[in-house]
Design a protein around this motif. Structure first.
Motif, PDB file in Angstrom:
ATOM      1  N   GLU A  30      97.546  58.203  41.774  1.00  0.00           N
ATOM      2  CA  GLU A  30      96.279  58.722  41.260  1.00  0.00           C
ATOM      3  C   GLU A  30      95.688  59.738  42.232  1.00  0.00           C
ATOM      4  O   GLU A  30      95.219  60.807  41.829  1.00  0.00           O
ATOM      5  CB  GLU A  30      95.286  57.582  41.012  1.00  0.00           C
ATOM      6  CG  GLU A  30      94.003  58.060  40.369  1.00  0.00           C
ATOM      7  CD  GLU A  30      93.046  56.936  40.017  1.00  0.00           C
ATOM      8  OE1 GLU A  30      91.897  57.258  39.658  1.00  0.00           O
ATOM      9  OE2 GLU A  30      93.425  55.749  40.086  1.00  0.00           O
ATOM     10  N   SER A  33      97.684  62.928  42.175  1.00  0.00           N
ATOM     11  CA  SER A  33      97.397  63.755  40.995  1.00  0.00           C
ATOM     12  C   SER A  33      96.140  64.600  41.198  1.00  0.00           C
ATOM     13  O   SER A  33      96.026  65.689  40.632  1.00  0.00           O
ATOM     14  CB  SER A  33      97.267  62.896  39.736  1.00  0.00           C
ATOM     15  OG  SER A  33      96.070  62.144  39.731  1.00  0.00           O
ATOM     16  N   VAL A  54     100.953  57.197  33.149  1.00  0.00           N
ATOM     17  CA  VAL A  54      99.560  56.937  32.777  1.00  0.00           C
ATOM     18  C   VAL A  54      98.648  57.035  34.002  1.00  0.00           C
ATOM     19  O   VAL A  54      97.549  57.590  33.931  1.00  0.00           O
ATOM     20  CB  VAL A  54      99.435  55.553  32.105  1.00  0.00           C
ATOM     21  CG1 VAL A  54      97.995  55.187  31.861  1.00  0.00           C
ATOM     22  CG2 VAL A  54     100.223  55.534  30.812  1.00  0.00           C
ATOM     23  N   LYS A  57      97.580  60.475  34.967  1.00  0.00           N
ATOM     24  CA  LYS A  57      96.662  61.150  34.036  1.00  0.00           C
ATOM     25  C   LYS A  57      97.169  62.560  33.735  1.00  0.00           C
ATOM     26  O   LYS A  57      96.536  63.548  34.087  1.00  0.00           O
ATOM     27  CB  LYS A  57      95.251  61.178  34.601  1.00  0.00           C
ATOM     28  CG  LYS A  57      94.683  59.800  34.843  1.00  0.00           C
ATOM     29  CD  LYS A  57      93.300  59.868  35.440  1.00  0.00           C
ATOM     30  CE  LYS A  57      92.813  58.459  35.656  1.00  0.00           C
ATOM     31  NZ  LYS A  57      92.009  58.288  36.821  1.00  0.00           N
ATOM     32  N   SER A  59      97.012  64.754  31.701  1.00  0.00           N
ATOM     33  CA  SER A  59      96.288  65.714  30.863  1.00  0.00           C
ATOM     34  C   SER A  59      95.117  66.214  31.698  1.00  0.00           C
ATOM     35  O   SER A  59      93.966  65.846  31.473  1.00  0.00           O
ATOM     36  CB  SER A  59      95.813  65.057  29.569  1.00  0.00           C
ATOM     37  OG  SER A  59      95.110  63.877  29.837  1.00  0.00           O
TER      38      SER A  59
END
Length: 137
Positions: A30, A33, A54, A57, A59
């Protein structure tokens, strides 16, 4: 590499229970990202198992990467994983080493090229020749 194998390898490298390895993996990915450009997050996510995609993230709201150094990276991972910063740094090294084995060399190099020099302590163990998991026996 599937999700269970990824987490198992992080657990072995950190000598931590699988629950902690999963938390360190999620926190590291996370945070990573946030540090990568949106396009790079999408490229990385495409090579990982669904549960890790997931976490990334894939997107992104923006193409721009946040700019923060290695100390802030470790602090964010520590906060997210509920561990101290030394444990977080060890977890980041374990996740990056496992990531190196899970994705193509070109993609790993692309990810690492977006991190500044002060990340070297956390990144170099993953980039060293033979940094893969050494199995006993």
């Amino acid at each position: 590499m599937d999700y269970d194998t990824f987490i198992d390898q992080v657990a072995q490298r950190t000598r931590a229970p699988e629950e902690r390895a999963a938390a360190l993996t999620a926190a590291t990915l996370e945070t990573l990202s946030e540090r990568l450009t949106g396009g790079e997050v999408l490229d990385l996510a495409a090579q990982l198992p669904k549960p890790l995609q997931v976490v990334l993230k894939p997107s992104p709201r923006t193409e721009a990467a946040e700019r923060f150094g290695a100390a802030e990276f470790a602090a964010r991972v520590a906060l997210r994983a509920g561990v101290d910063e030394n444990t977080a740094r060890g977890g980041v090294r374990a996740v990056l080493t496992t990531l190196r084995e899970a994705i193509t060399r070109g993609e790993f190099d692309d990810v690492m090229s977006q991190l500044p020099r002060d990340y070297r302590e956390m990144v170099e163990p993953a980039m060293a020749p033979g940094a893969g998991l050494r199995r006993a026996g």
